[in-house]
Scaffold this active site. Structure first.
Site, PDB file in Angstrom:
ATOM      1  N   ASP A  51       0.877  -1.207  -0.107  1.00 51.04           N
ATOM      2  CA  ASP A  51      -0.115   0.076  -0.094  1.00 51.04           C
ATOM      3  C   ASP A  51       1.041   1.250  -0.027  1.00 51.04           C
ATOM      4  O   ASP A  51       0.590   2.072  -0.734  1.00 51.04           O
ATOM      5  CB  ASP A  51      -0.826   0.084   1.458  1.00 51.04           C
ATOM      6  CG  ASP A  51      -2.340  -0.701   1.057  1.00 51.04           C
ATOM      7  OD1 ASP A  51      -2.795  -0.307   0.179  1.00 51.04           O
ATOM      8  OD2 ASP A  51      -2.576  -1.436   2.040  1.00 51.04           O
TER       9      ASP A  51
ATOM     10  N   ASP B 101     -12.879   3.880  -3.262  1.00 51.97           N
ATOM     11  CA  ASP B 101     -13.143   2.222  -3.415  1.00 51.97           C
ATOM     12  C   ASP B 101     -14.238   2.257  -4.882  1.00 51.97           C
ATOM     13  O   ASP B 101     -14.588   1.026  -5.213  1.00 51.97           O
ATOM     14  CB  ASP B 101     -13.904   1.823  -2.552  1.00 51.97           C
ATOM     15  CG  ASP B 101     -12.973   1.416  -1.166  1.00 51.97           C
ATOM     16  OD1 ASP B 101     -11.666   1.044  -1.433  1.00 51.97           O
ATOM     17  OD2 ASP B 101     -13.398   1.429   0.005  1.00 51.97           O
TER      18      ASP B 101
ATOM     19  N   ILE C 295      -3.961  -0.459  -3.021  1.00 54.67           N
ATOM     20  CA  ILE C 295      -4.066  -1.830  -3.057  1.00 54.67           C
ATOM     21  C   ILE C 295      -5.633  -1.962  -2.679  1.00 54.67           C
ATOM     22  O   ILE C 295      -5.887  -2.042  -1.349  1.00 54.67           O
ATOM     23  CB  ILE C 295      -3.269  -2.758  -2.406  1.00 54.67           C
ATOM     24  CG1 ILE C 295      -1.869  -2.835  -2.960  1.00 54.67           C
ATOM     25  CG2 ILE C 295      -3.957  -4.313  -2.320  1.00 54.67           C
ATOM     26  CD1 ILE C 295      -0.951  -3.699  -2.166  1.00 54.67           C
ATOM     27  N   ASP C 296      -6.626  -2.019  -3.656  1.00 53.61           N
ATOM     28  CA  ASP C 296      -8.076  -2.209  -3.324  1.00 53.61           C
ATOM     29  C   ASP C 296      -8.247  -4.013  -3.126  1.00 53.61           C
ATOM     30  O   ASP C 296      -7.921  -4.477  -3.972  1.00 53.61           O
ATOM     31  CB  ASP C 296      -8.778  -1.684  -4.189  1.00 53.61           C
ATOM     32  CG  ASP C 296     -10.334  -1.756  -3.804  1.00 53.61           C
ATOM     33  OD1 ASP C 296     -10.698  -1.866  -2.893  1.00 53.61           O
ATOM     34  OD2 ASP C 296     -11.280  -1.852  -4.908  1.00 53.61           O
TER      35      ASP C 296
ATOM     36  N   ASP D 186      -6.531   4.214  -4.618  1.00 53.16           N
ATOM     37  CA  ASP D 186      -6.325   3.202  -3.527  1.00 53.16           C
ATOM     38  C   ASP D 186      -5.417   2.262  -4.091  1.00 53.16           C
ATOM     39  O   ASP D 186      -5.480   1.509  -5.272  1.00 53.16           O
ATOM     40  CB  ASP D 186      -7.766   2.311  -3.691  1.00 53.16           C
ATOM     41  CG  ASP D 186      -8.153   1.517  -2.640  1.00 53.16           C
ATOM     42  OD1 ASP D 186      -6.737   1.334  -1.836  1.00 53.16           O
ATOM     43  OD2 ASP D 186      -9.011   0.811  -2.089  1.00 53.16           O
TER      44      ASP D 186
ATOM     45  N   THR E 179      -7.290  -5.757  -0.006  1.00 55.90           N
ATOM     46  CA  THR E 179      -6.215  -6.175   0.670  1.00 55.90           C
ATOM     47  C   THR E 179      -6.026  -7.646   1.011  1.00 55.90           C
ATOM     48  O   THR E 179      -5.137  -8.394   0.755  1.00 55.90           O
ATOM     49  CB  THR E 179      -6.064  -5.243   2.018  1.00 55.90           C
ATOM     50  OG1 THR E 179      -6.346  -3.951   1.939  1.00 55.90           O
ATOM     51  CG2 THR E 179      -4.552  -5.474   2.656  1.00 55.90           C
TER      52      THR E 179
ATOM     53  N   GLU F  41      -5.289   6.798   0.610  1.00 58.07           N
ATOM     54  CA  GLU F  41      -5.665   6.054   1.736  1.00 58.07           C
ATOM     55  C   GLU F  41      -4.465   5.962   2.802  1.00 58.07           C
ATOM     56  O   GLU F  41      -4.976   6.016   4.027  1.00 58.07           O
ATOM     57  CB  GLU F  41      -5.958   4.608   1.326  1.00 58.07           C
ATOM     58  CG  GLU F  41      -6.747   3.836   2.351  1.00 58.07           C
ATOM     59  CD  GLU F  41      -7.382   2.400   1.961  1.00 58.07           C
ATOM     60  OE1 GLU F  41      -8.155   1.781   2.766  1.00 58.07           O
ATOM     61  OE2 GLU F  41      -6.880   1.866   0.764  1.00 58.07           O
TER      62      GLU F  41
END
Length: 354
Positions: free
Chosen positions: A45, A294, A135-136, A133, A138, A68
């Site tokens: 991330d 998201d 890493i959407d 984002d 996780t 984020e």
């Protein structure tokens, strides 16, 4: 073409960031911290966010970014910062001209921290704001399932350019969705897709590469004439959307196929290219607010592929009020032709619970 430079920058930035996320998965996939909201967050991330914000700021220094993460954890933890720095410096596009377009490598550890901290925009209705984002999905990422690197440019509160990097989706746009898609699906041969759209220009997919951008092809949602034949997508986590309500809606629509559960905005991408048909994400609590990062990229891609996206009450998603979709509850996405029927049943099922 409108927003040509923005689109190219976003595509290259996301493609470079997926090189980092894939290297993290193979070497450090168990490296998780715990954030205050208890979601597992990985070194990926931090690295992916820093790379993408550095790219945006190189080309569009005045633009804001809603991200984020911030650099607080890295400032407090030297070994974590050094680990992220090593990963960031190793993630390079193999085409030097493409790499130069997004500013080349991050120059120093201070520049890394500065890039991370440049994602603190509060959002809003005015001007150019990117929603990111890194890493959407996780949990999908950690287990080798579906995840996405997501980036959207909002102009005056409207998602206008959207890019999704999905390293574990099949390159073939015609590959049918089945329940195995959300399982452990390590990126391998024939996997890895970069989806994109610009408002008013249509949506595209192309294979994820390691150098410059590969050739794109147009994508569109499937023309669904019989809703009972539809494939619907939902989140893996019951905490993210109400599986029970979604099953009731599918049943009332006459859908007999099991839902396809996968993490991340890979769901938006999958219905946009016609591999799936509907995406339902219905609220599990009255207080939960969806985060703009998201949904922003997925929404513009589905809209440009011929779909409609609203909340569970049929209201348009309002990306202009801040970092969350606080005026909306839930998300419903479907091809335009069948959307009225889908939203009617959604309202009926949710209304019966009041």
């Amino acid at each position: 073409m409108a927003y040509e430079k923005e689109l190219e920058t976003a595509l290259l930035a996301v493609q470079r960031a997926t090189l980092l996320t894939k290297s993290v998965f193979t070497s450090h996939s168990k490296g998780t911290l715990t954030k205050s909201d208890a979601s597992p967050v990985t070194i990926g991330d931090f690295g992916a966010q820093a790379l993408i914000i550095a790219s945006i700021k190189h080309v569009f220094p005045e633009d804001e970014v809603v991200g984020e993460e911030d650099a607080d954890d890295l400032r407090a933890n030297d070994s974590l910062r050094d680990l992220v720095w090593d990963l960031v410096t190793a993630a390079k596009l193999e085409d030097s001209a493409a790499e130069d377009k997004i500013g080349g490598p991050i120059k120093s550890k201070d520049a890394l921290l500065e890039a991370l901290d440049s994602g603190r925009s509060a959002g809003g209705r005015k001007g150019r704001i990117w929603a990111l984002d890194p890493i959407d999905g996780t949990k999908g990422f950690l287990r080798g399932g579906q995840y996405a690197v997501c980036l959207a440019l909002m102009v005056d509160g409207v998602p206008t350019v959207g890019v999704l990097g999905c390293p574990n989706l099949p390159v073939d746009d015609k590959a049918p969705l089945d329940s195995s898609i959300g399982a452990d699906a390590d990126s391998g041969e024939g996997k890895g897709v970069l989806f994109s759209a610009v408002k008013g220009e249509g949506a595209s997919s192309r294979p994820l590469g390691k150098a410059g951008l590969q050739e794109a092809q147009k994508i569109s949602m499937k023309a669904v004439t019989d809703i009972s034949e539809a494939t619907f997508c939902e989140s893996v986590e019951a905490g993210h959307s109400s599986h029970g309500d979604q099953a009731s809606i599918a049943s009332k629509l006459g859908i007999t196929k099991a839902s396809v559960r996968m993490d991340s905005q890979a769901k938006y991408a999958s219905i946009a290219r016609g591999a799936g048909d509907l995406y339902l994400r219905l609220p599990v609590s009255k207080s939960y607010e969806e985060k703009i990062w998201d949904h922003a990229a997925g929404v513009v891609i589905v809209q440009e592929a011929g779909g409609e996206v609203t909340d569970a009450h049929g209201k348009p998603l309002d990306f202009g009020i801040g970092r969350t979709l606080k005026e909306n509850k839930g998300v419903v996405a479907a091809p335009k032709a069948v959307f009225p029927k889908v939203i009617e049943v959604v309202k009926e099922v949710l209304g019966a619970k009041q």
